[in-house]
Design an enzyme around this catalytic site. Sequence first.
Site, PDB file in Angstrom:
ATOM      1  N   CYS A 219       0.792  -1.166  -0.110  1.00  0.00           N
ATOM      2  CA  CYS A 219       0.022  -0.038   0.078  1.00  0.00           C
ATOM      3  C   CYS A 219       0.967   1.189   0.155  1.00  0.00           C
ATOM      4  O   CYS A 219       0.610   2.036  -0.825  1.00  0.00           O
ATOM      5  CB  CYS A 219      -1.015   0.000   1.142  1.00  0.00           C
ATOM      6  SG  CYS A 219      -2.033   1.789   1.319  1.00  0.00           S
ATOM      7  N   GLU A 292      -6.203  -3.249  -2.672  1.00  0.00           N
ATOM      8  CA  GLU A 292      -5.928  -2.026  -3.178  1.00  0.00           C
ATOM      9  C   GLU A 292      -6.779  -1.833  -4.532  1.00  0.00           C
ATOM     10  O   GLU A 292      -7.452  -0.878  -4.512  1.00  0.00           O
ATOM     11  CB  GLU A 292      -4.486  -1.651  -3.191  1.00  0.00           C
ATOM     12  CG  GLU A 292      -3.914  -1.319  -1.828  1.00  0.00           C
ATOM     13  CD  GLU A 292      -4.248  -0.008  -1.427  1.00  0.00           C
ATOM     14  OE1 GLU A 292      -4.982   0.655  -1.974  1.00  0.00           O
ATOM     15  OE2 GLU A 292      -3.720   0.427  -0.469  1.00  0.00           O
TER      16      GLU A 292
END
Length: 620
Positions: A219, A292
């Site tokens: 991330c 994500e």
Amino acid sequence: MRSFLSKNPIKSPATAVLTTLVSSSNSCLFQLQRPNWFRSLCNDSAGRSPPESMAIPPSKSAISAIDNEVGLARRFWIKFRRESVFAMYTPFAVALASGNLKIETFRHYVAQDSHFLKAFAHAYELAEECADDDDAKPVISKLRTDILDELKLHDSLVQEWSTDLAKVDVVNSATVKYTDFLLATASGKVEGVKAPGKLATPFERTKVAAYTLGAMTPCMRLYAFLGKEFQELQKDNEDSHPYQKWIDNYTSESFQASAVQTEELLDKLSVSLTGEELDIIEKLYHQAMKLEIEFFTSQPLFQPTVVPLMKEHNPEEDQFMIFSDFDLTCTVVDSSAILAEIAIVTAPKSDQNQLETQLARMSSADLRSTWGVLSRQFTEEYEQCIESILPIEKVDFNYKHLHNALEQLSDFEKKANNRVIESGVLKGINLEDIKKAGERLLLHEGCTAFFKNVVTKENLNANVHILSYCWCGDLIRSAFSATGDLHQINVHANEFTFEGSISTGEIVKKLESPIDKVQAFNDIISNSNKDKKSLTVYIGDSVGDLLCLLEADIGIVVGSSSSLRRVGTQFGVSFIPLYPGLVKKQKENVEGGSSCWKGSNGILYTVSSWAEIHAFILGW
């Protein structure tokens, strides 16, 4: 990279000699620099050193050396780069990069991201508790502080755009999915790890900290990557970006440093782990990357977007047609190299008697020598032909002028093919060997997955056509049939003639030149359903594809062929990287409008991977 031959040997008389294709330094497979159909042909008898680009995998020792030089986090980022491409190509990311993302969507994103960041801060807190290394604890504490600072940025964004987070109390499923995954990992709820509260040894606790960082690192790196990509797009843009504060945050030295620190920490905590435990981290890293993408995809859009291309496709009213070249567009090695090697390694030795029932063939030594002569002649004359068709100075784009110039190249291509046929070098190749080689042919990463998704996607109803100079269509059909799901692909190529299963050395000529290709392209479109409007995409890599690339509504160039760039540029063709091109098109996209793609405007889009093509056309 894998060899085009798998570990399972070809079950034919040629098995032993064909296996040498993946081990001989003089193999045709190494030669990737020659133009057109002679790119990748064999070395001459002198034997030159192979270029850096090879079609065989590096040795295990070489891989280990690379792994030792690159940290675990970096290796994972490289391995899962495909997912970063898909994240960048989501409608949300493209609209955000363009600056015309609707404020309603951005407000929703900020609210969801706040939930996301709170979970991140808590995960860092749990990782700090587990970390047994005195050096690691303060680093994790600092990273947690950075996340809390990022939450303060969100507060400023909330004030700037009058967003009341209290009113956005519904957390969407994608946000919950990621936060649940992250906190479960940080709590030790990972397969193979003892239940929370039972982490008796420092090693077990450190292992959980490593797993937690494995779920967080992608991330951090993804946001650092996207920030840089978006910032790069602003360099030549005089207009102010409405979300510049967001971009500035993720391109800041502090955030970029945090991303690096997270990766270094993951590397440090993973040093003592076993191979099985490292595999678990890899799975967690990959899962985080996919979550994500789902997080970005879940953001509600209140505007038209240019991606994915298929979002506006209505199979009831429209027809979608994908065309692609084969050699070096789909494949790592040119098909002529494969056919050349099969001919050479299956040919009789100089002192070997041939049966009366067999077609008379040159010896393998004579065959290799003949290939060398043909190759050198082609290379020299090809360069001369390219020089002769180029205008002295760069001209404005004019399709007709380019078409006329490439007619000269077409004449040259056909003469060169005739020399190959007349030489007899293609005589005596076994069809079974061709098919087995095709089944083991190495295709570029993502190519097969893209075509599989196109032909199997429900309600897409797309037609796929391969247009190729390949001398033997059976090789192409075998390459795609090996996947099991690509029988719907239409192959348009030349064909060998056979006596039984043995090639006669003759070719049924169908596609030999740029003119032949574009004629086939136009014929296919002309014979399609006239009652439906069509959208055409052509994917190619060489000068032979240039006219088709320009005729299609969207022309996509794979790779970086210098001859294609040279010819195209001199004739006024513009080569634009696909992502910046989409962001620019998104800026021009207005409410109530639709994306208009029109060919023959002299613009081609370039990509570095099939993942970009997949993400653009089909999305996640």
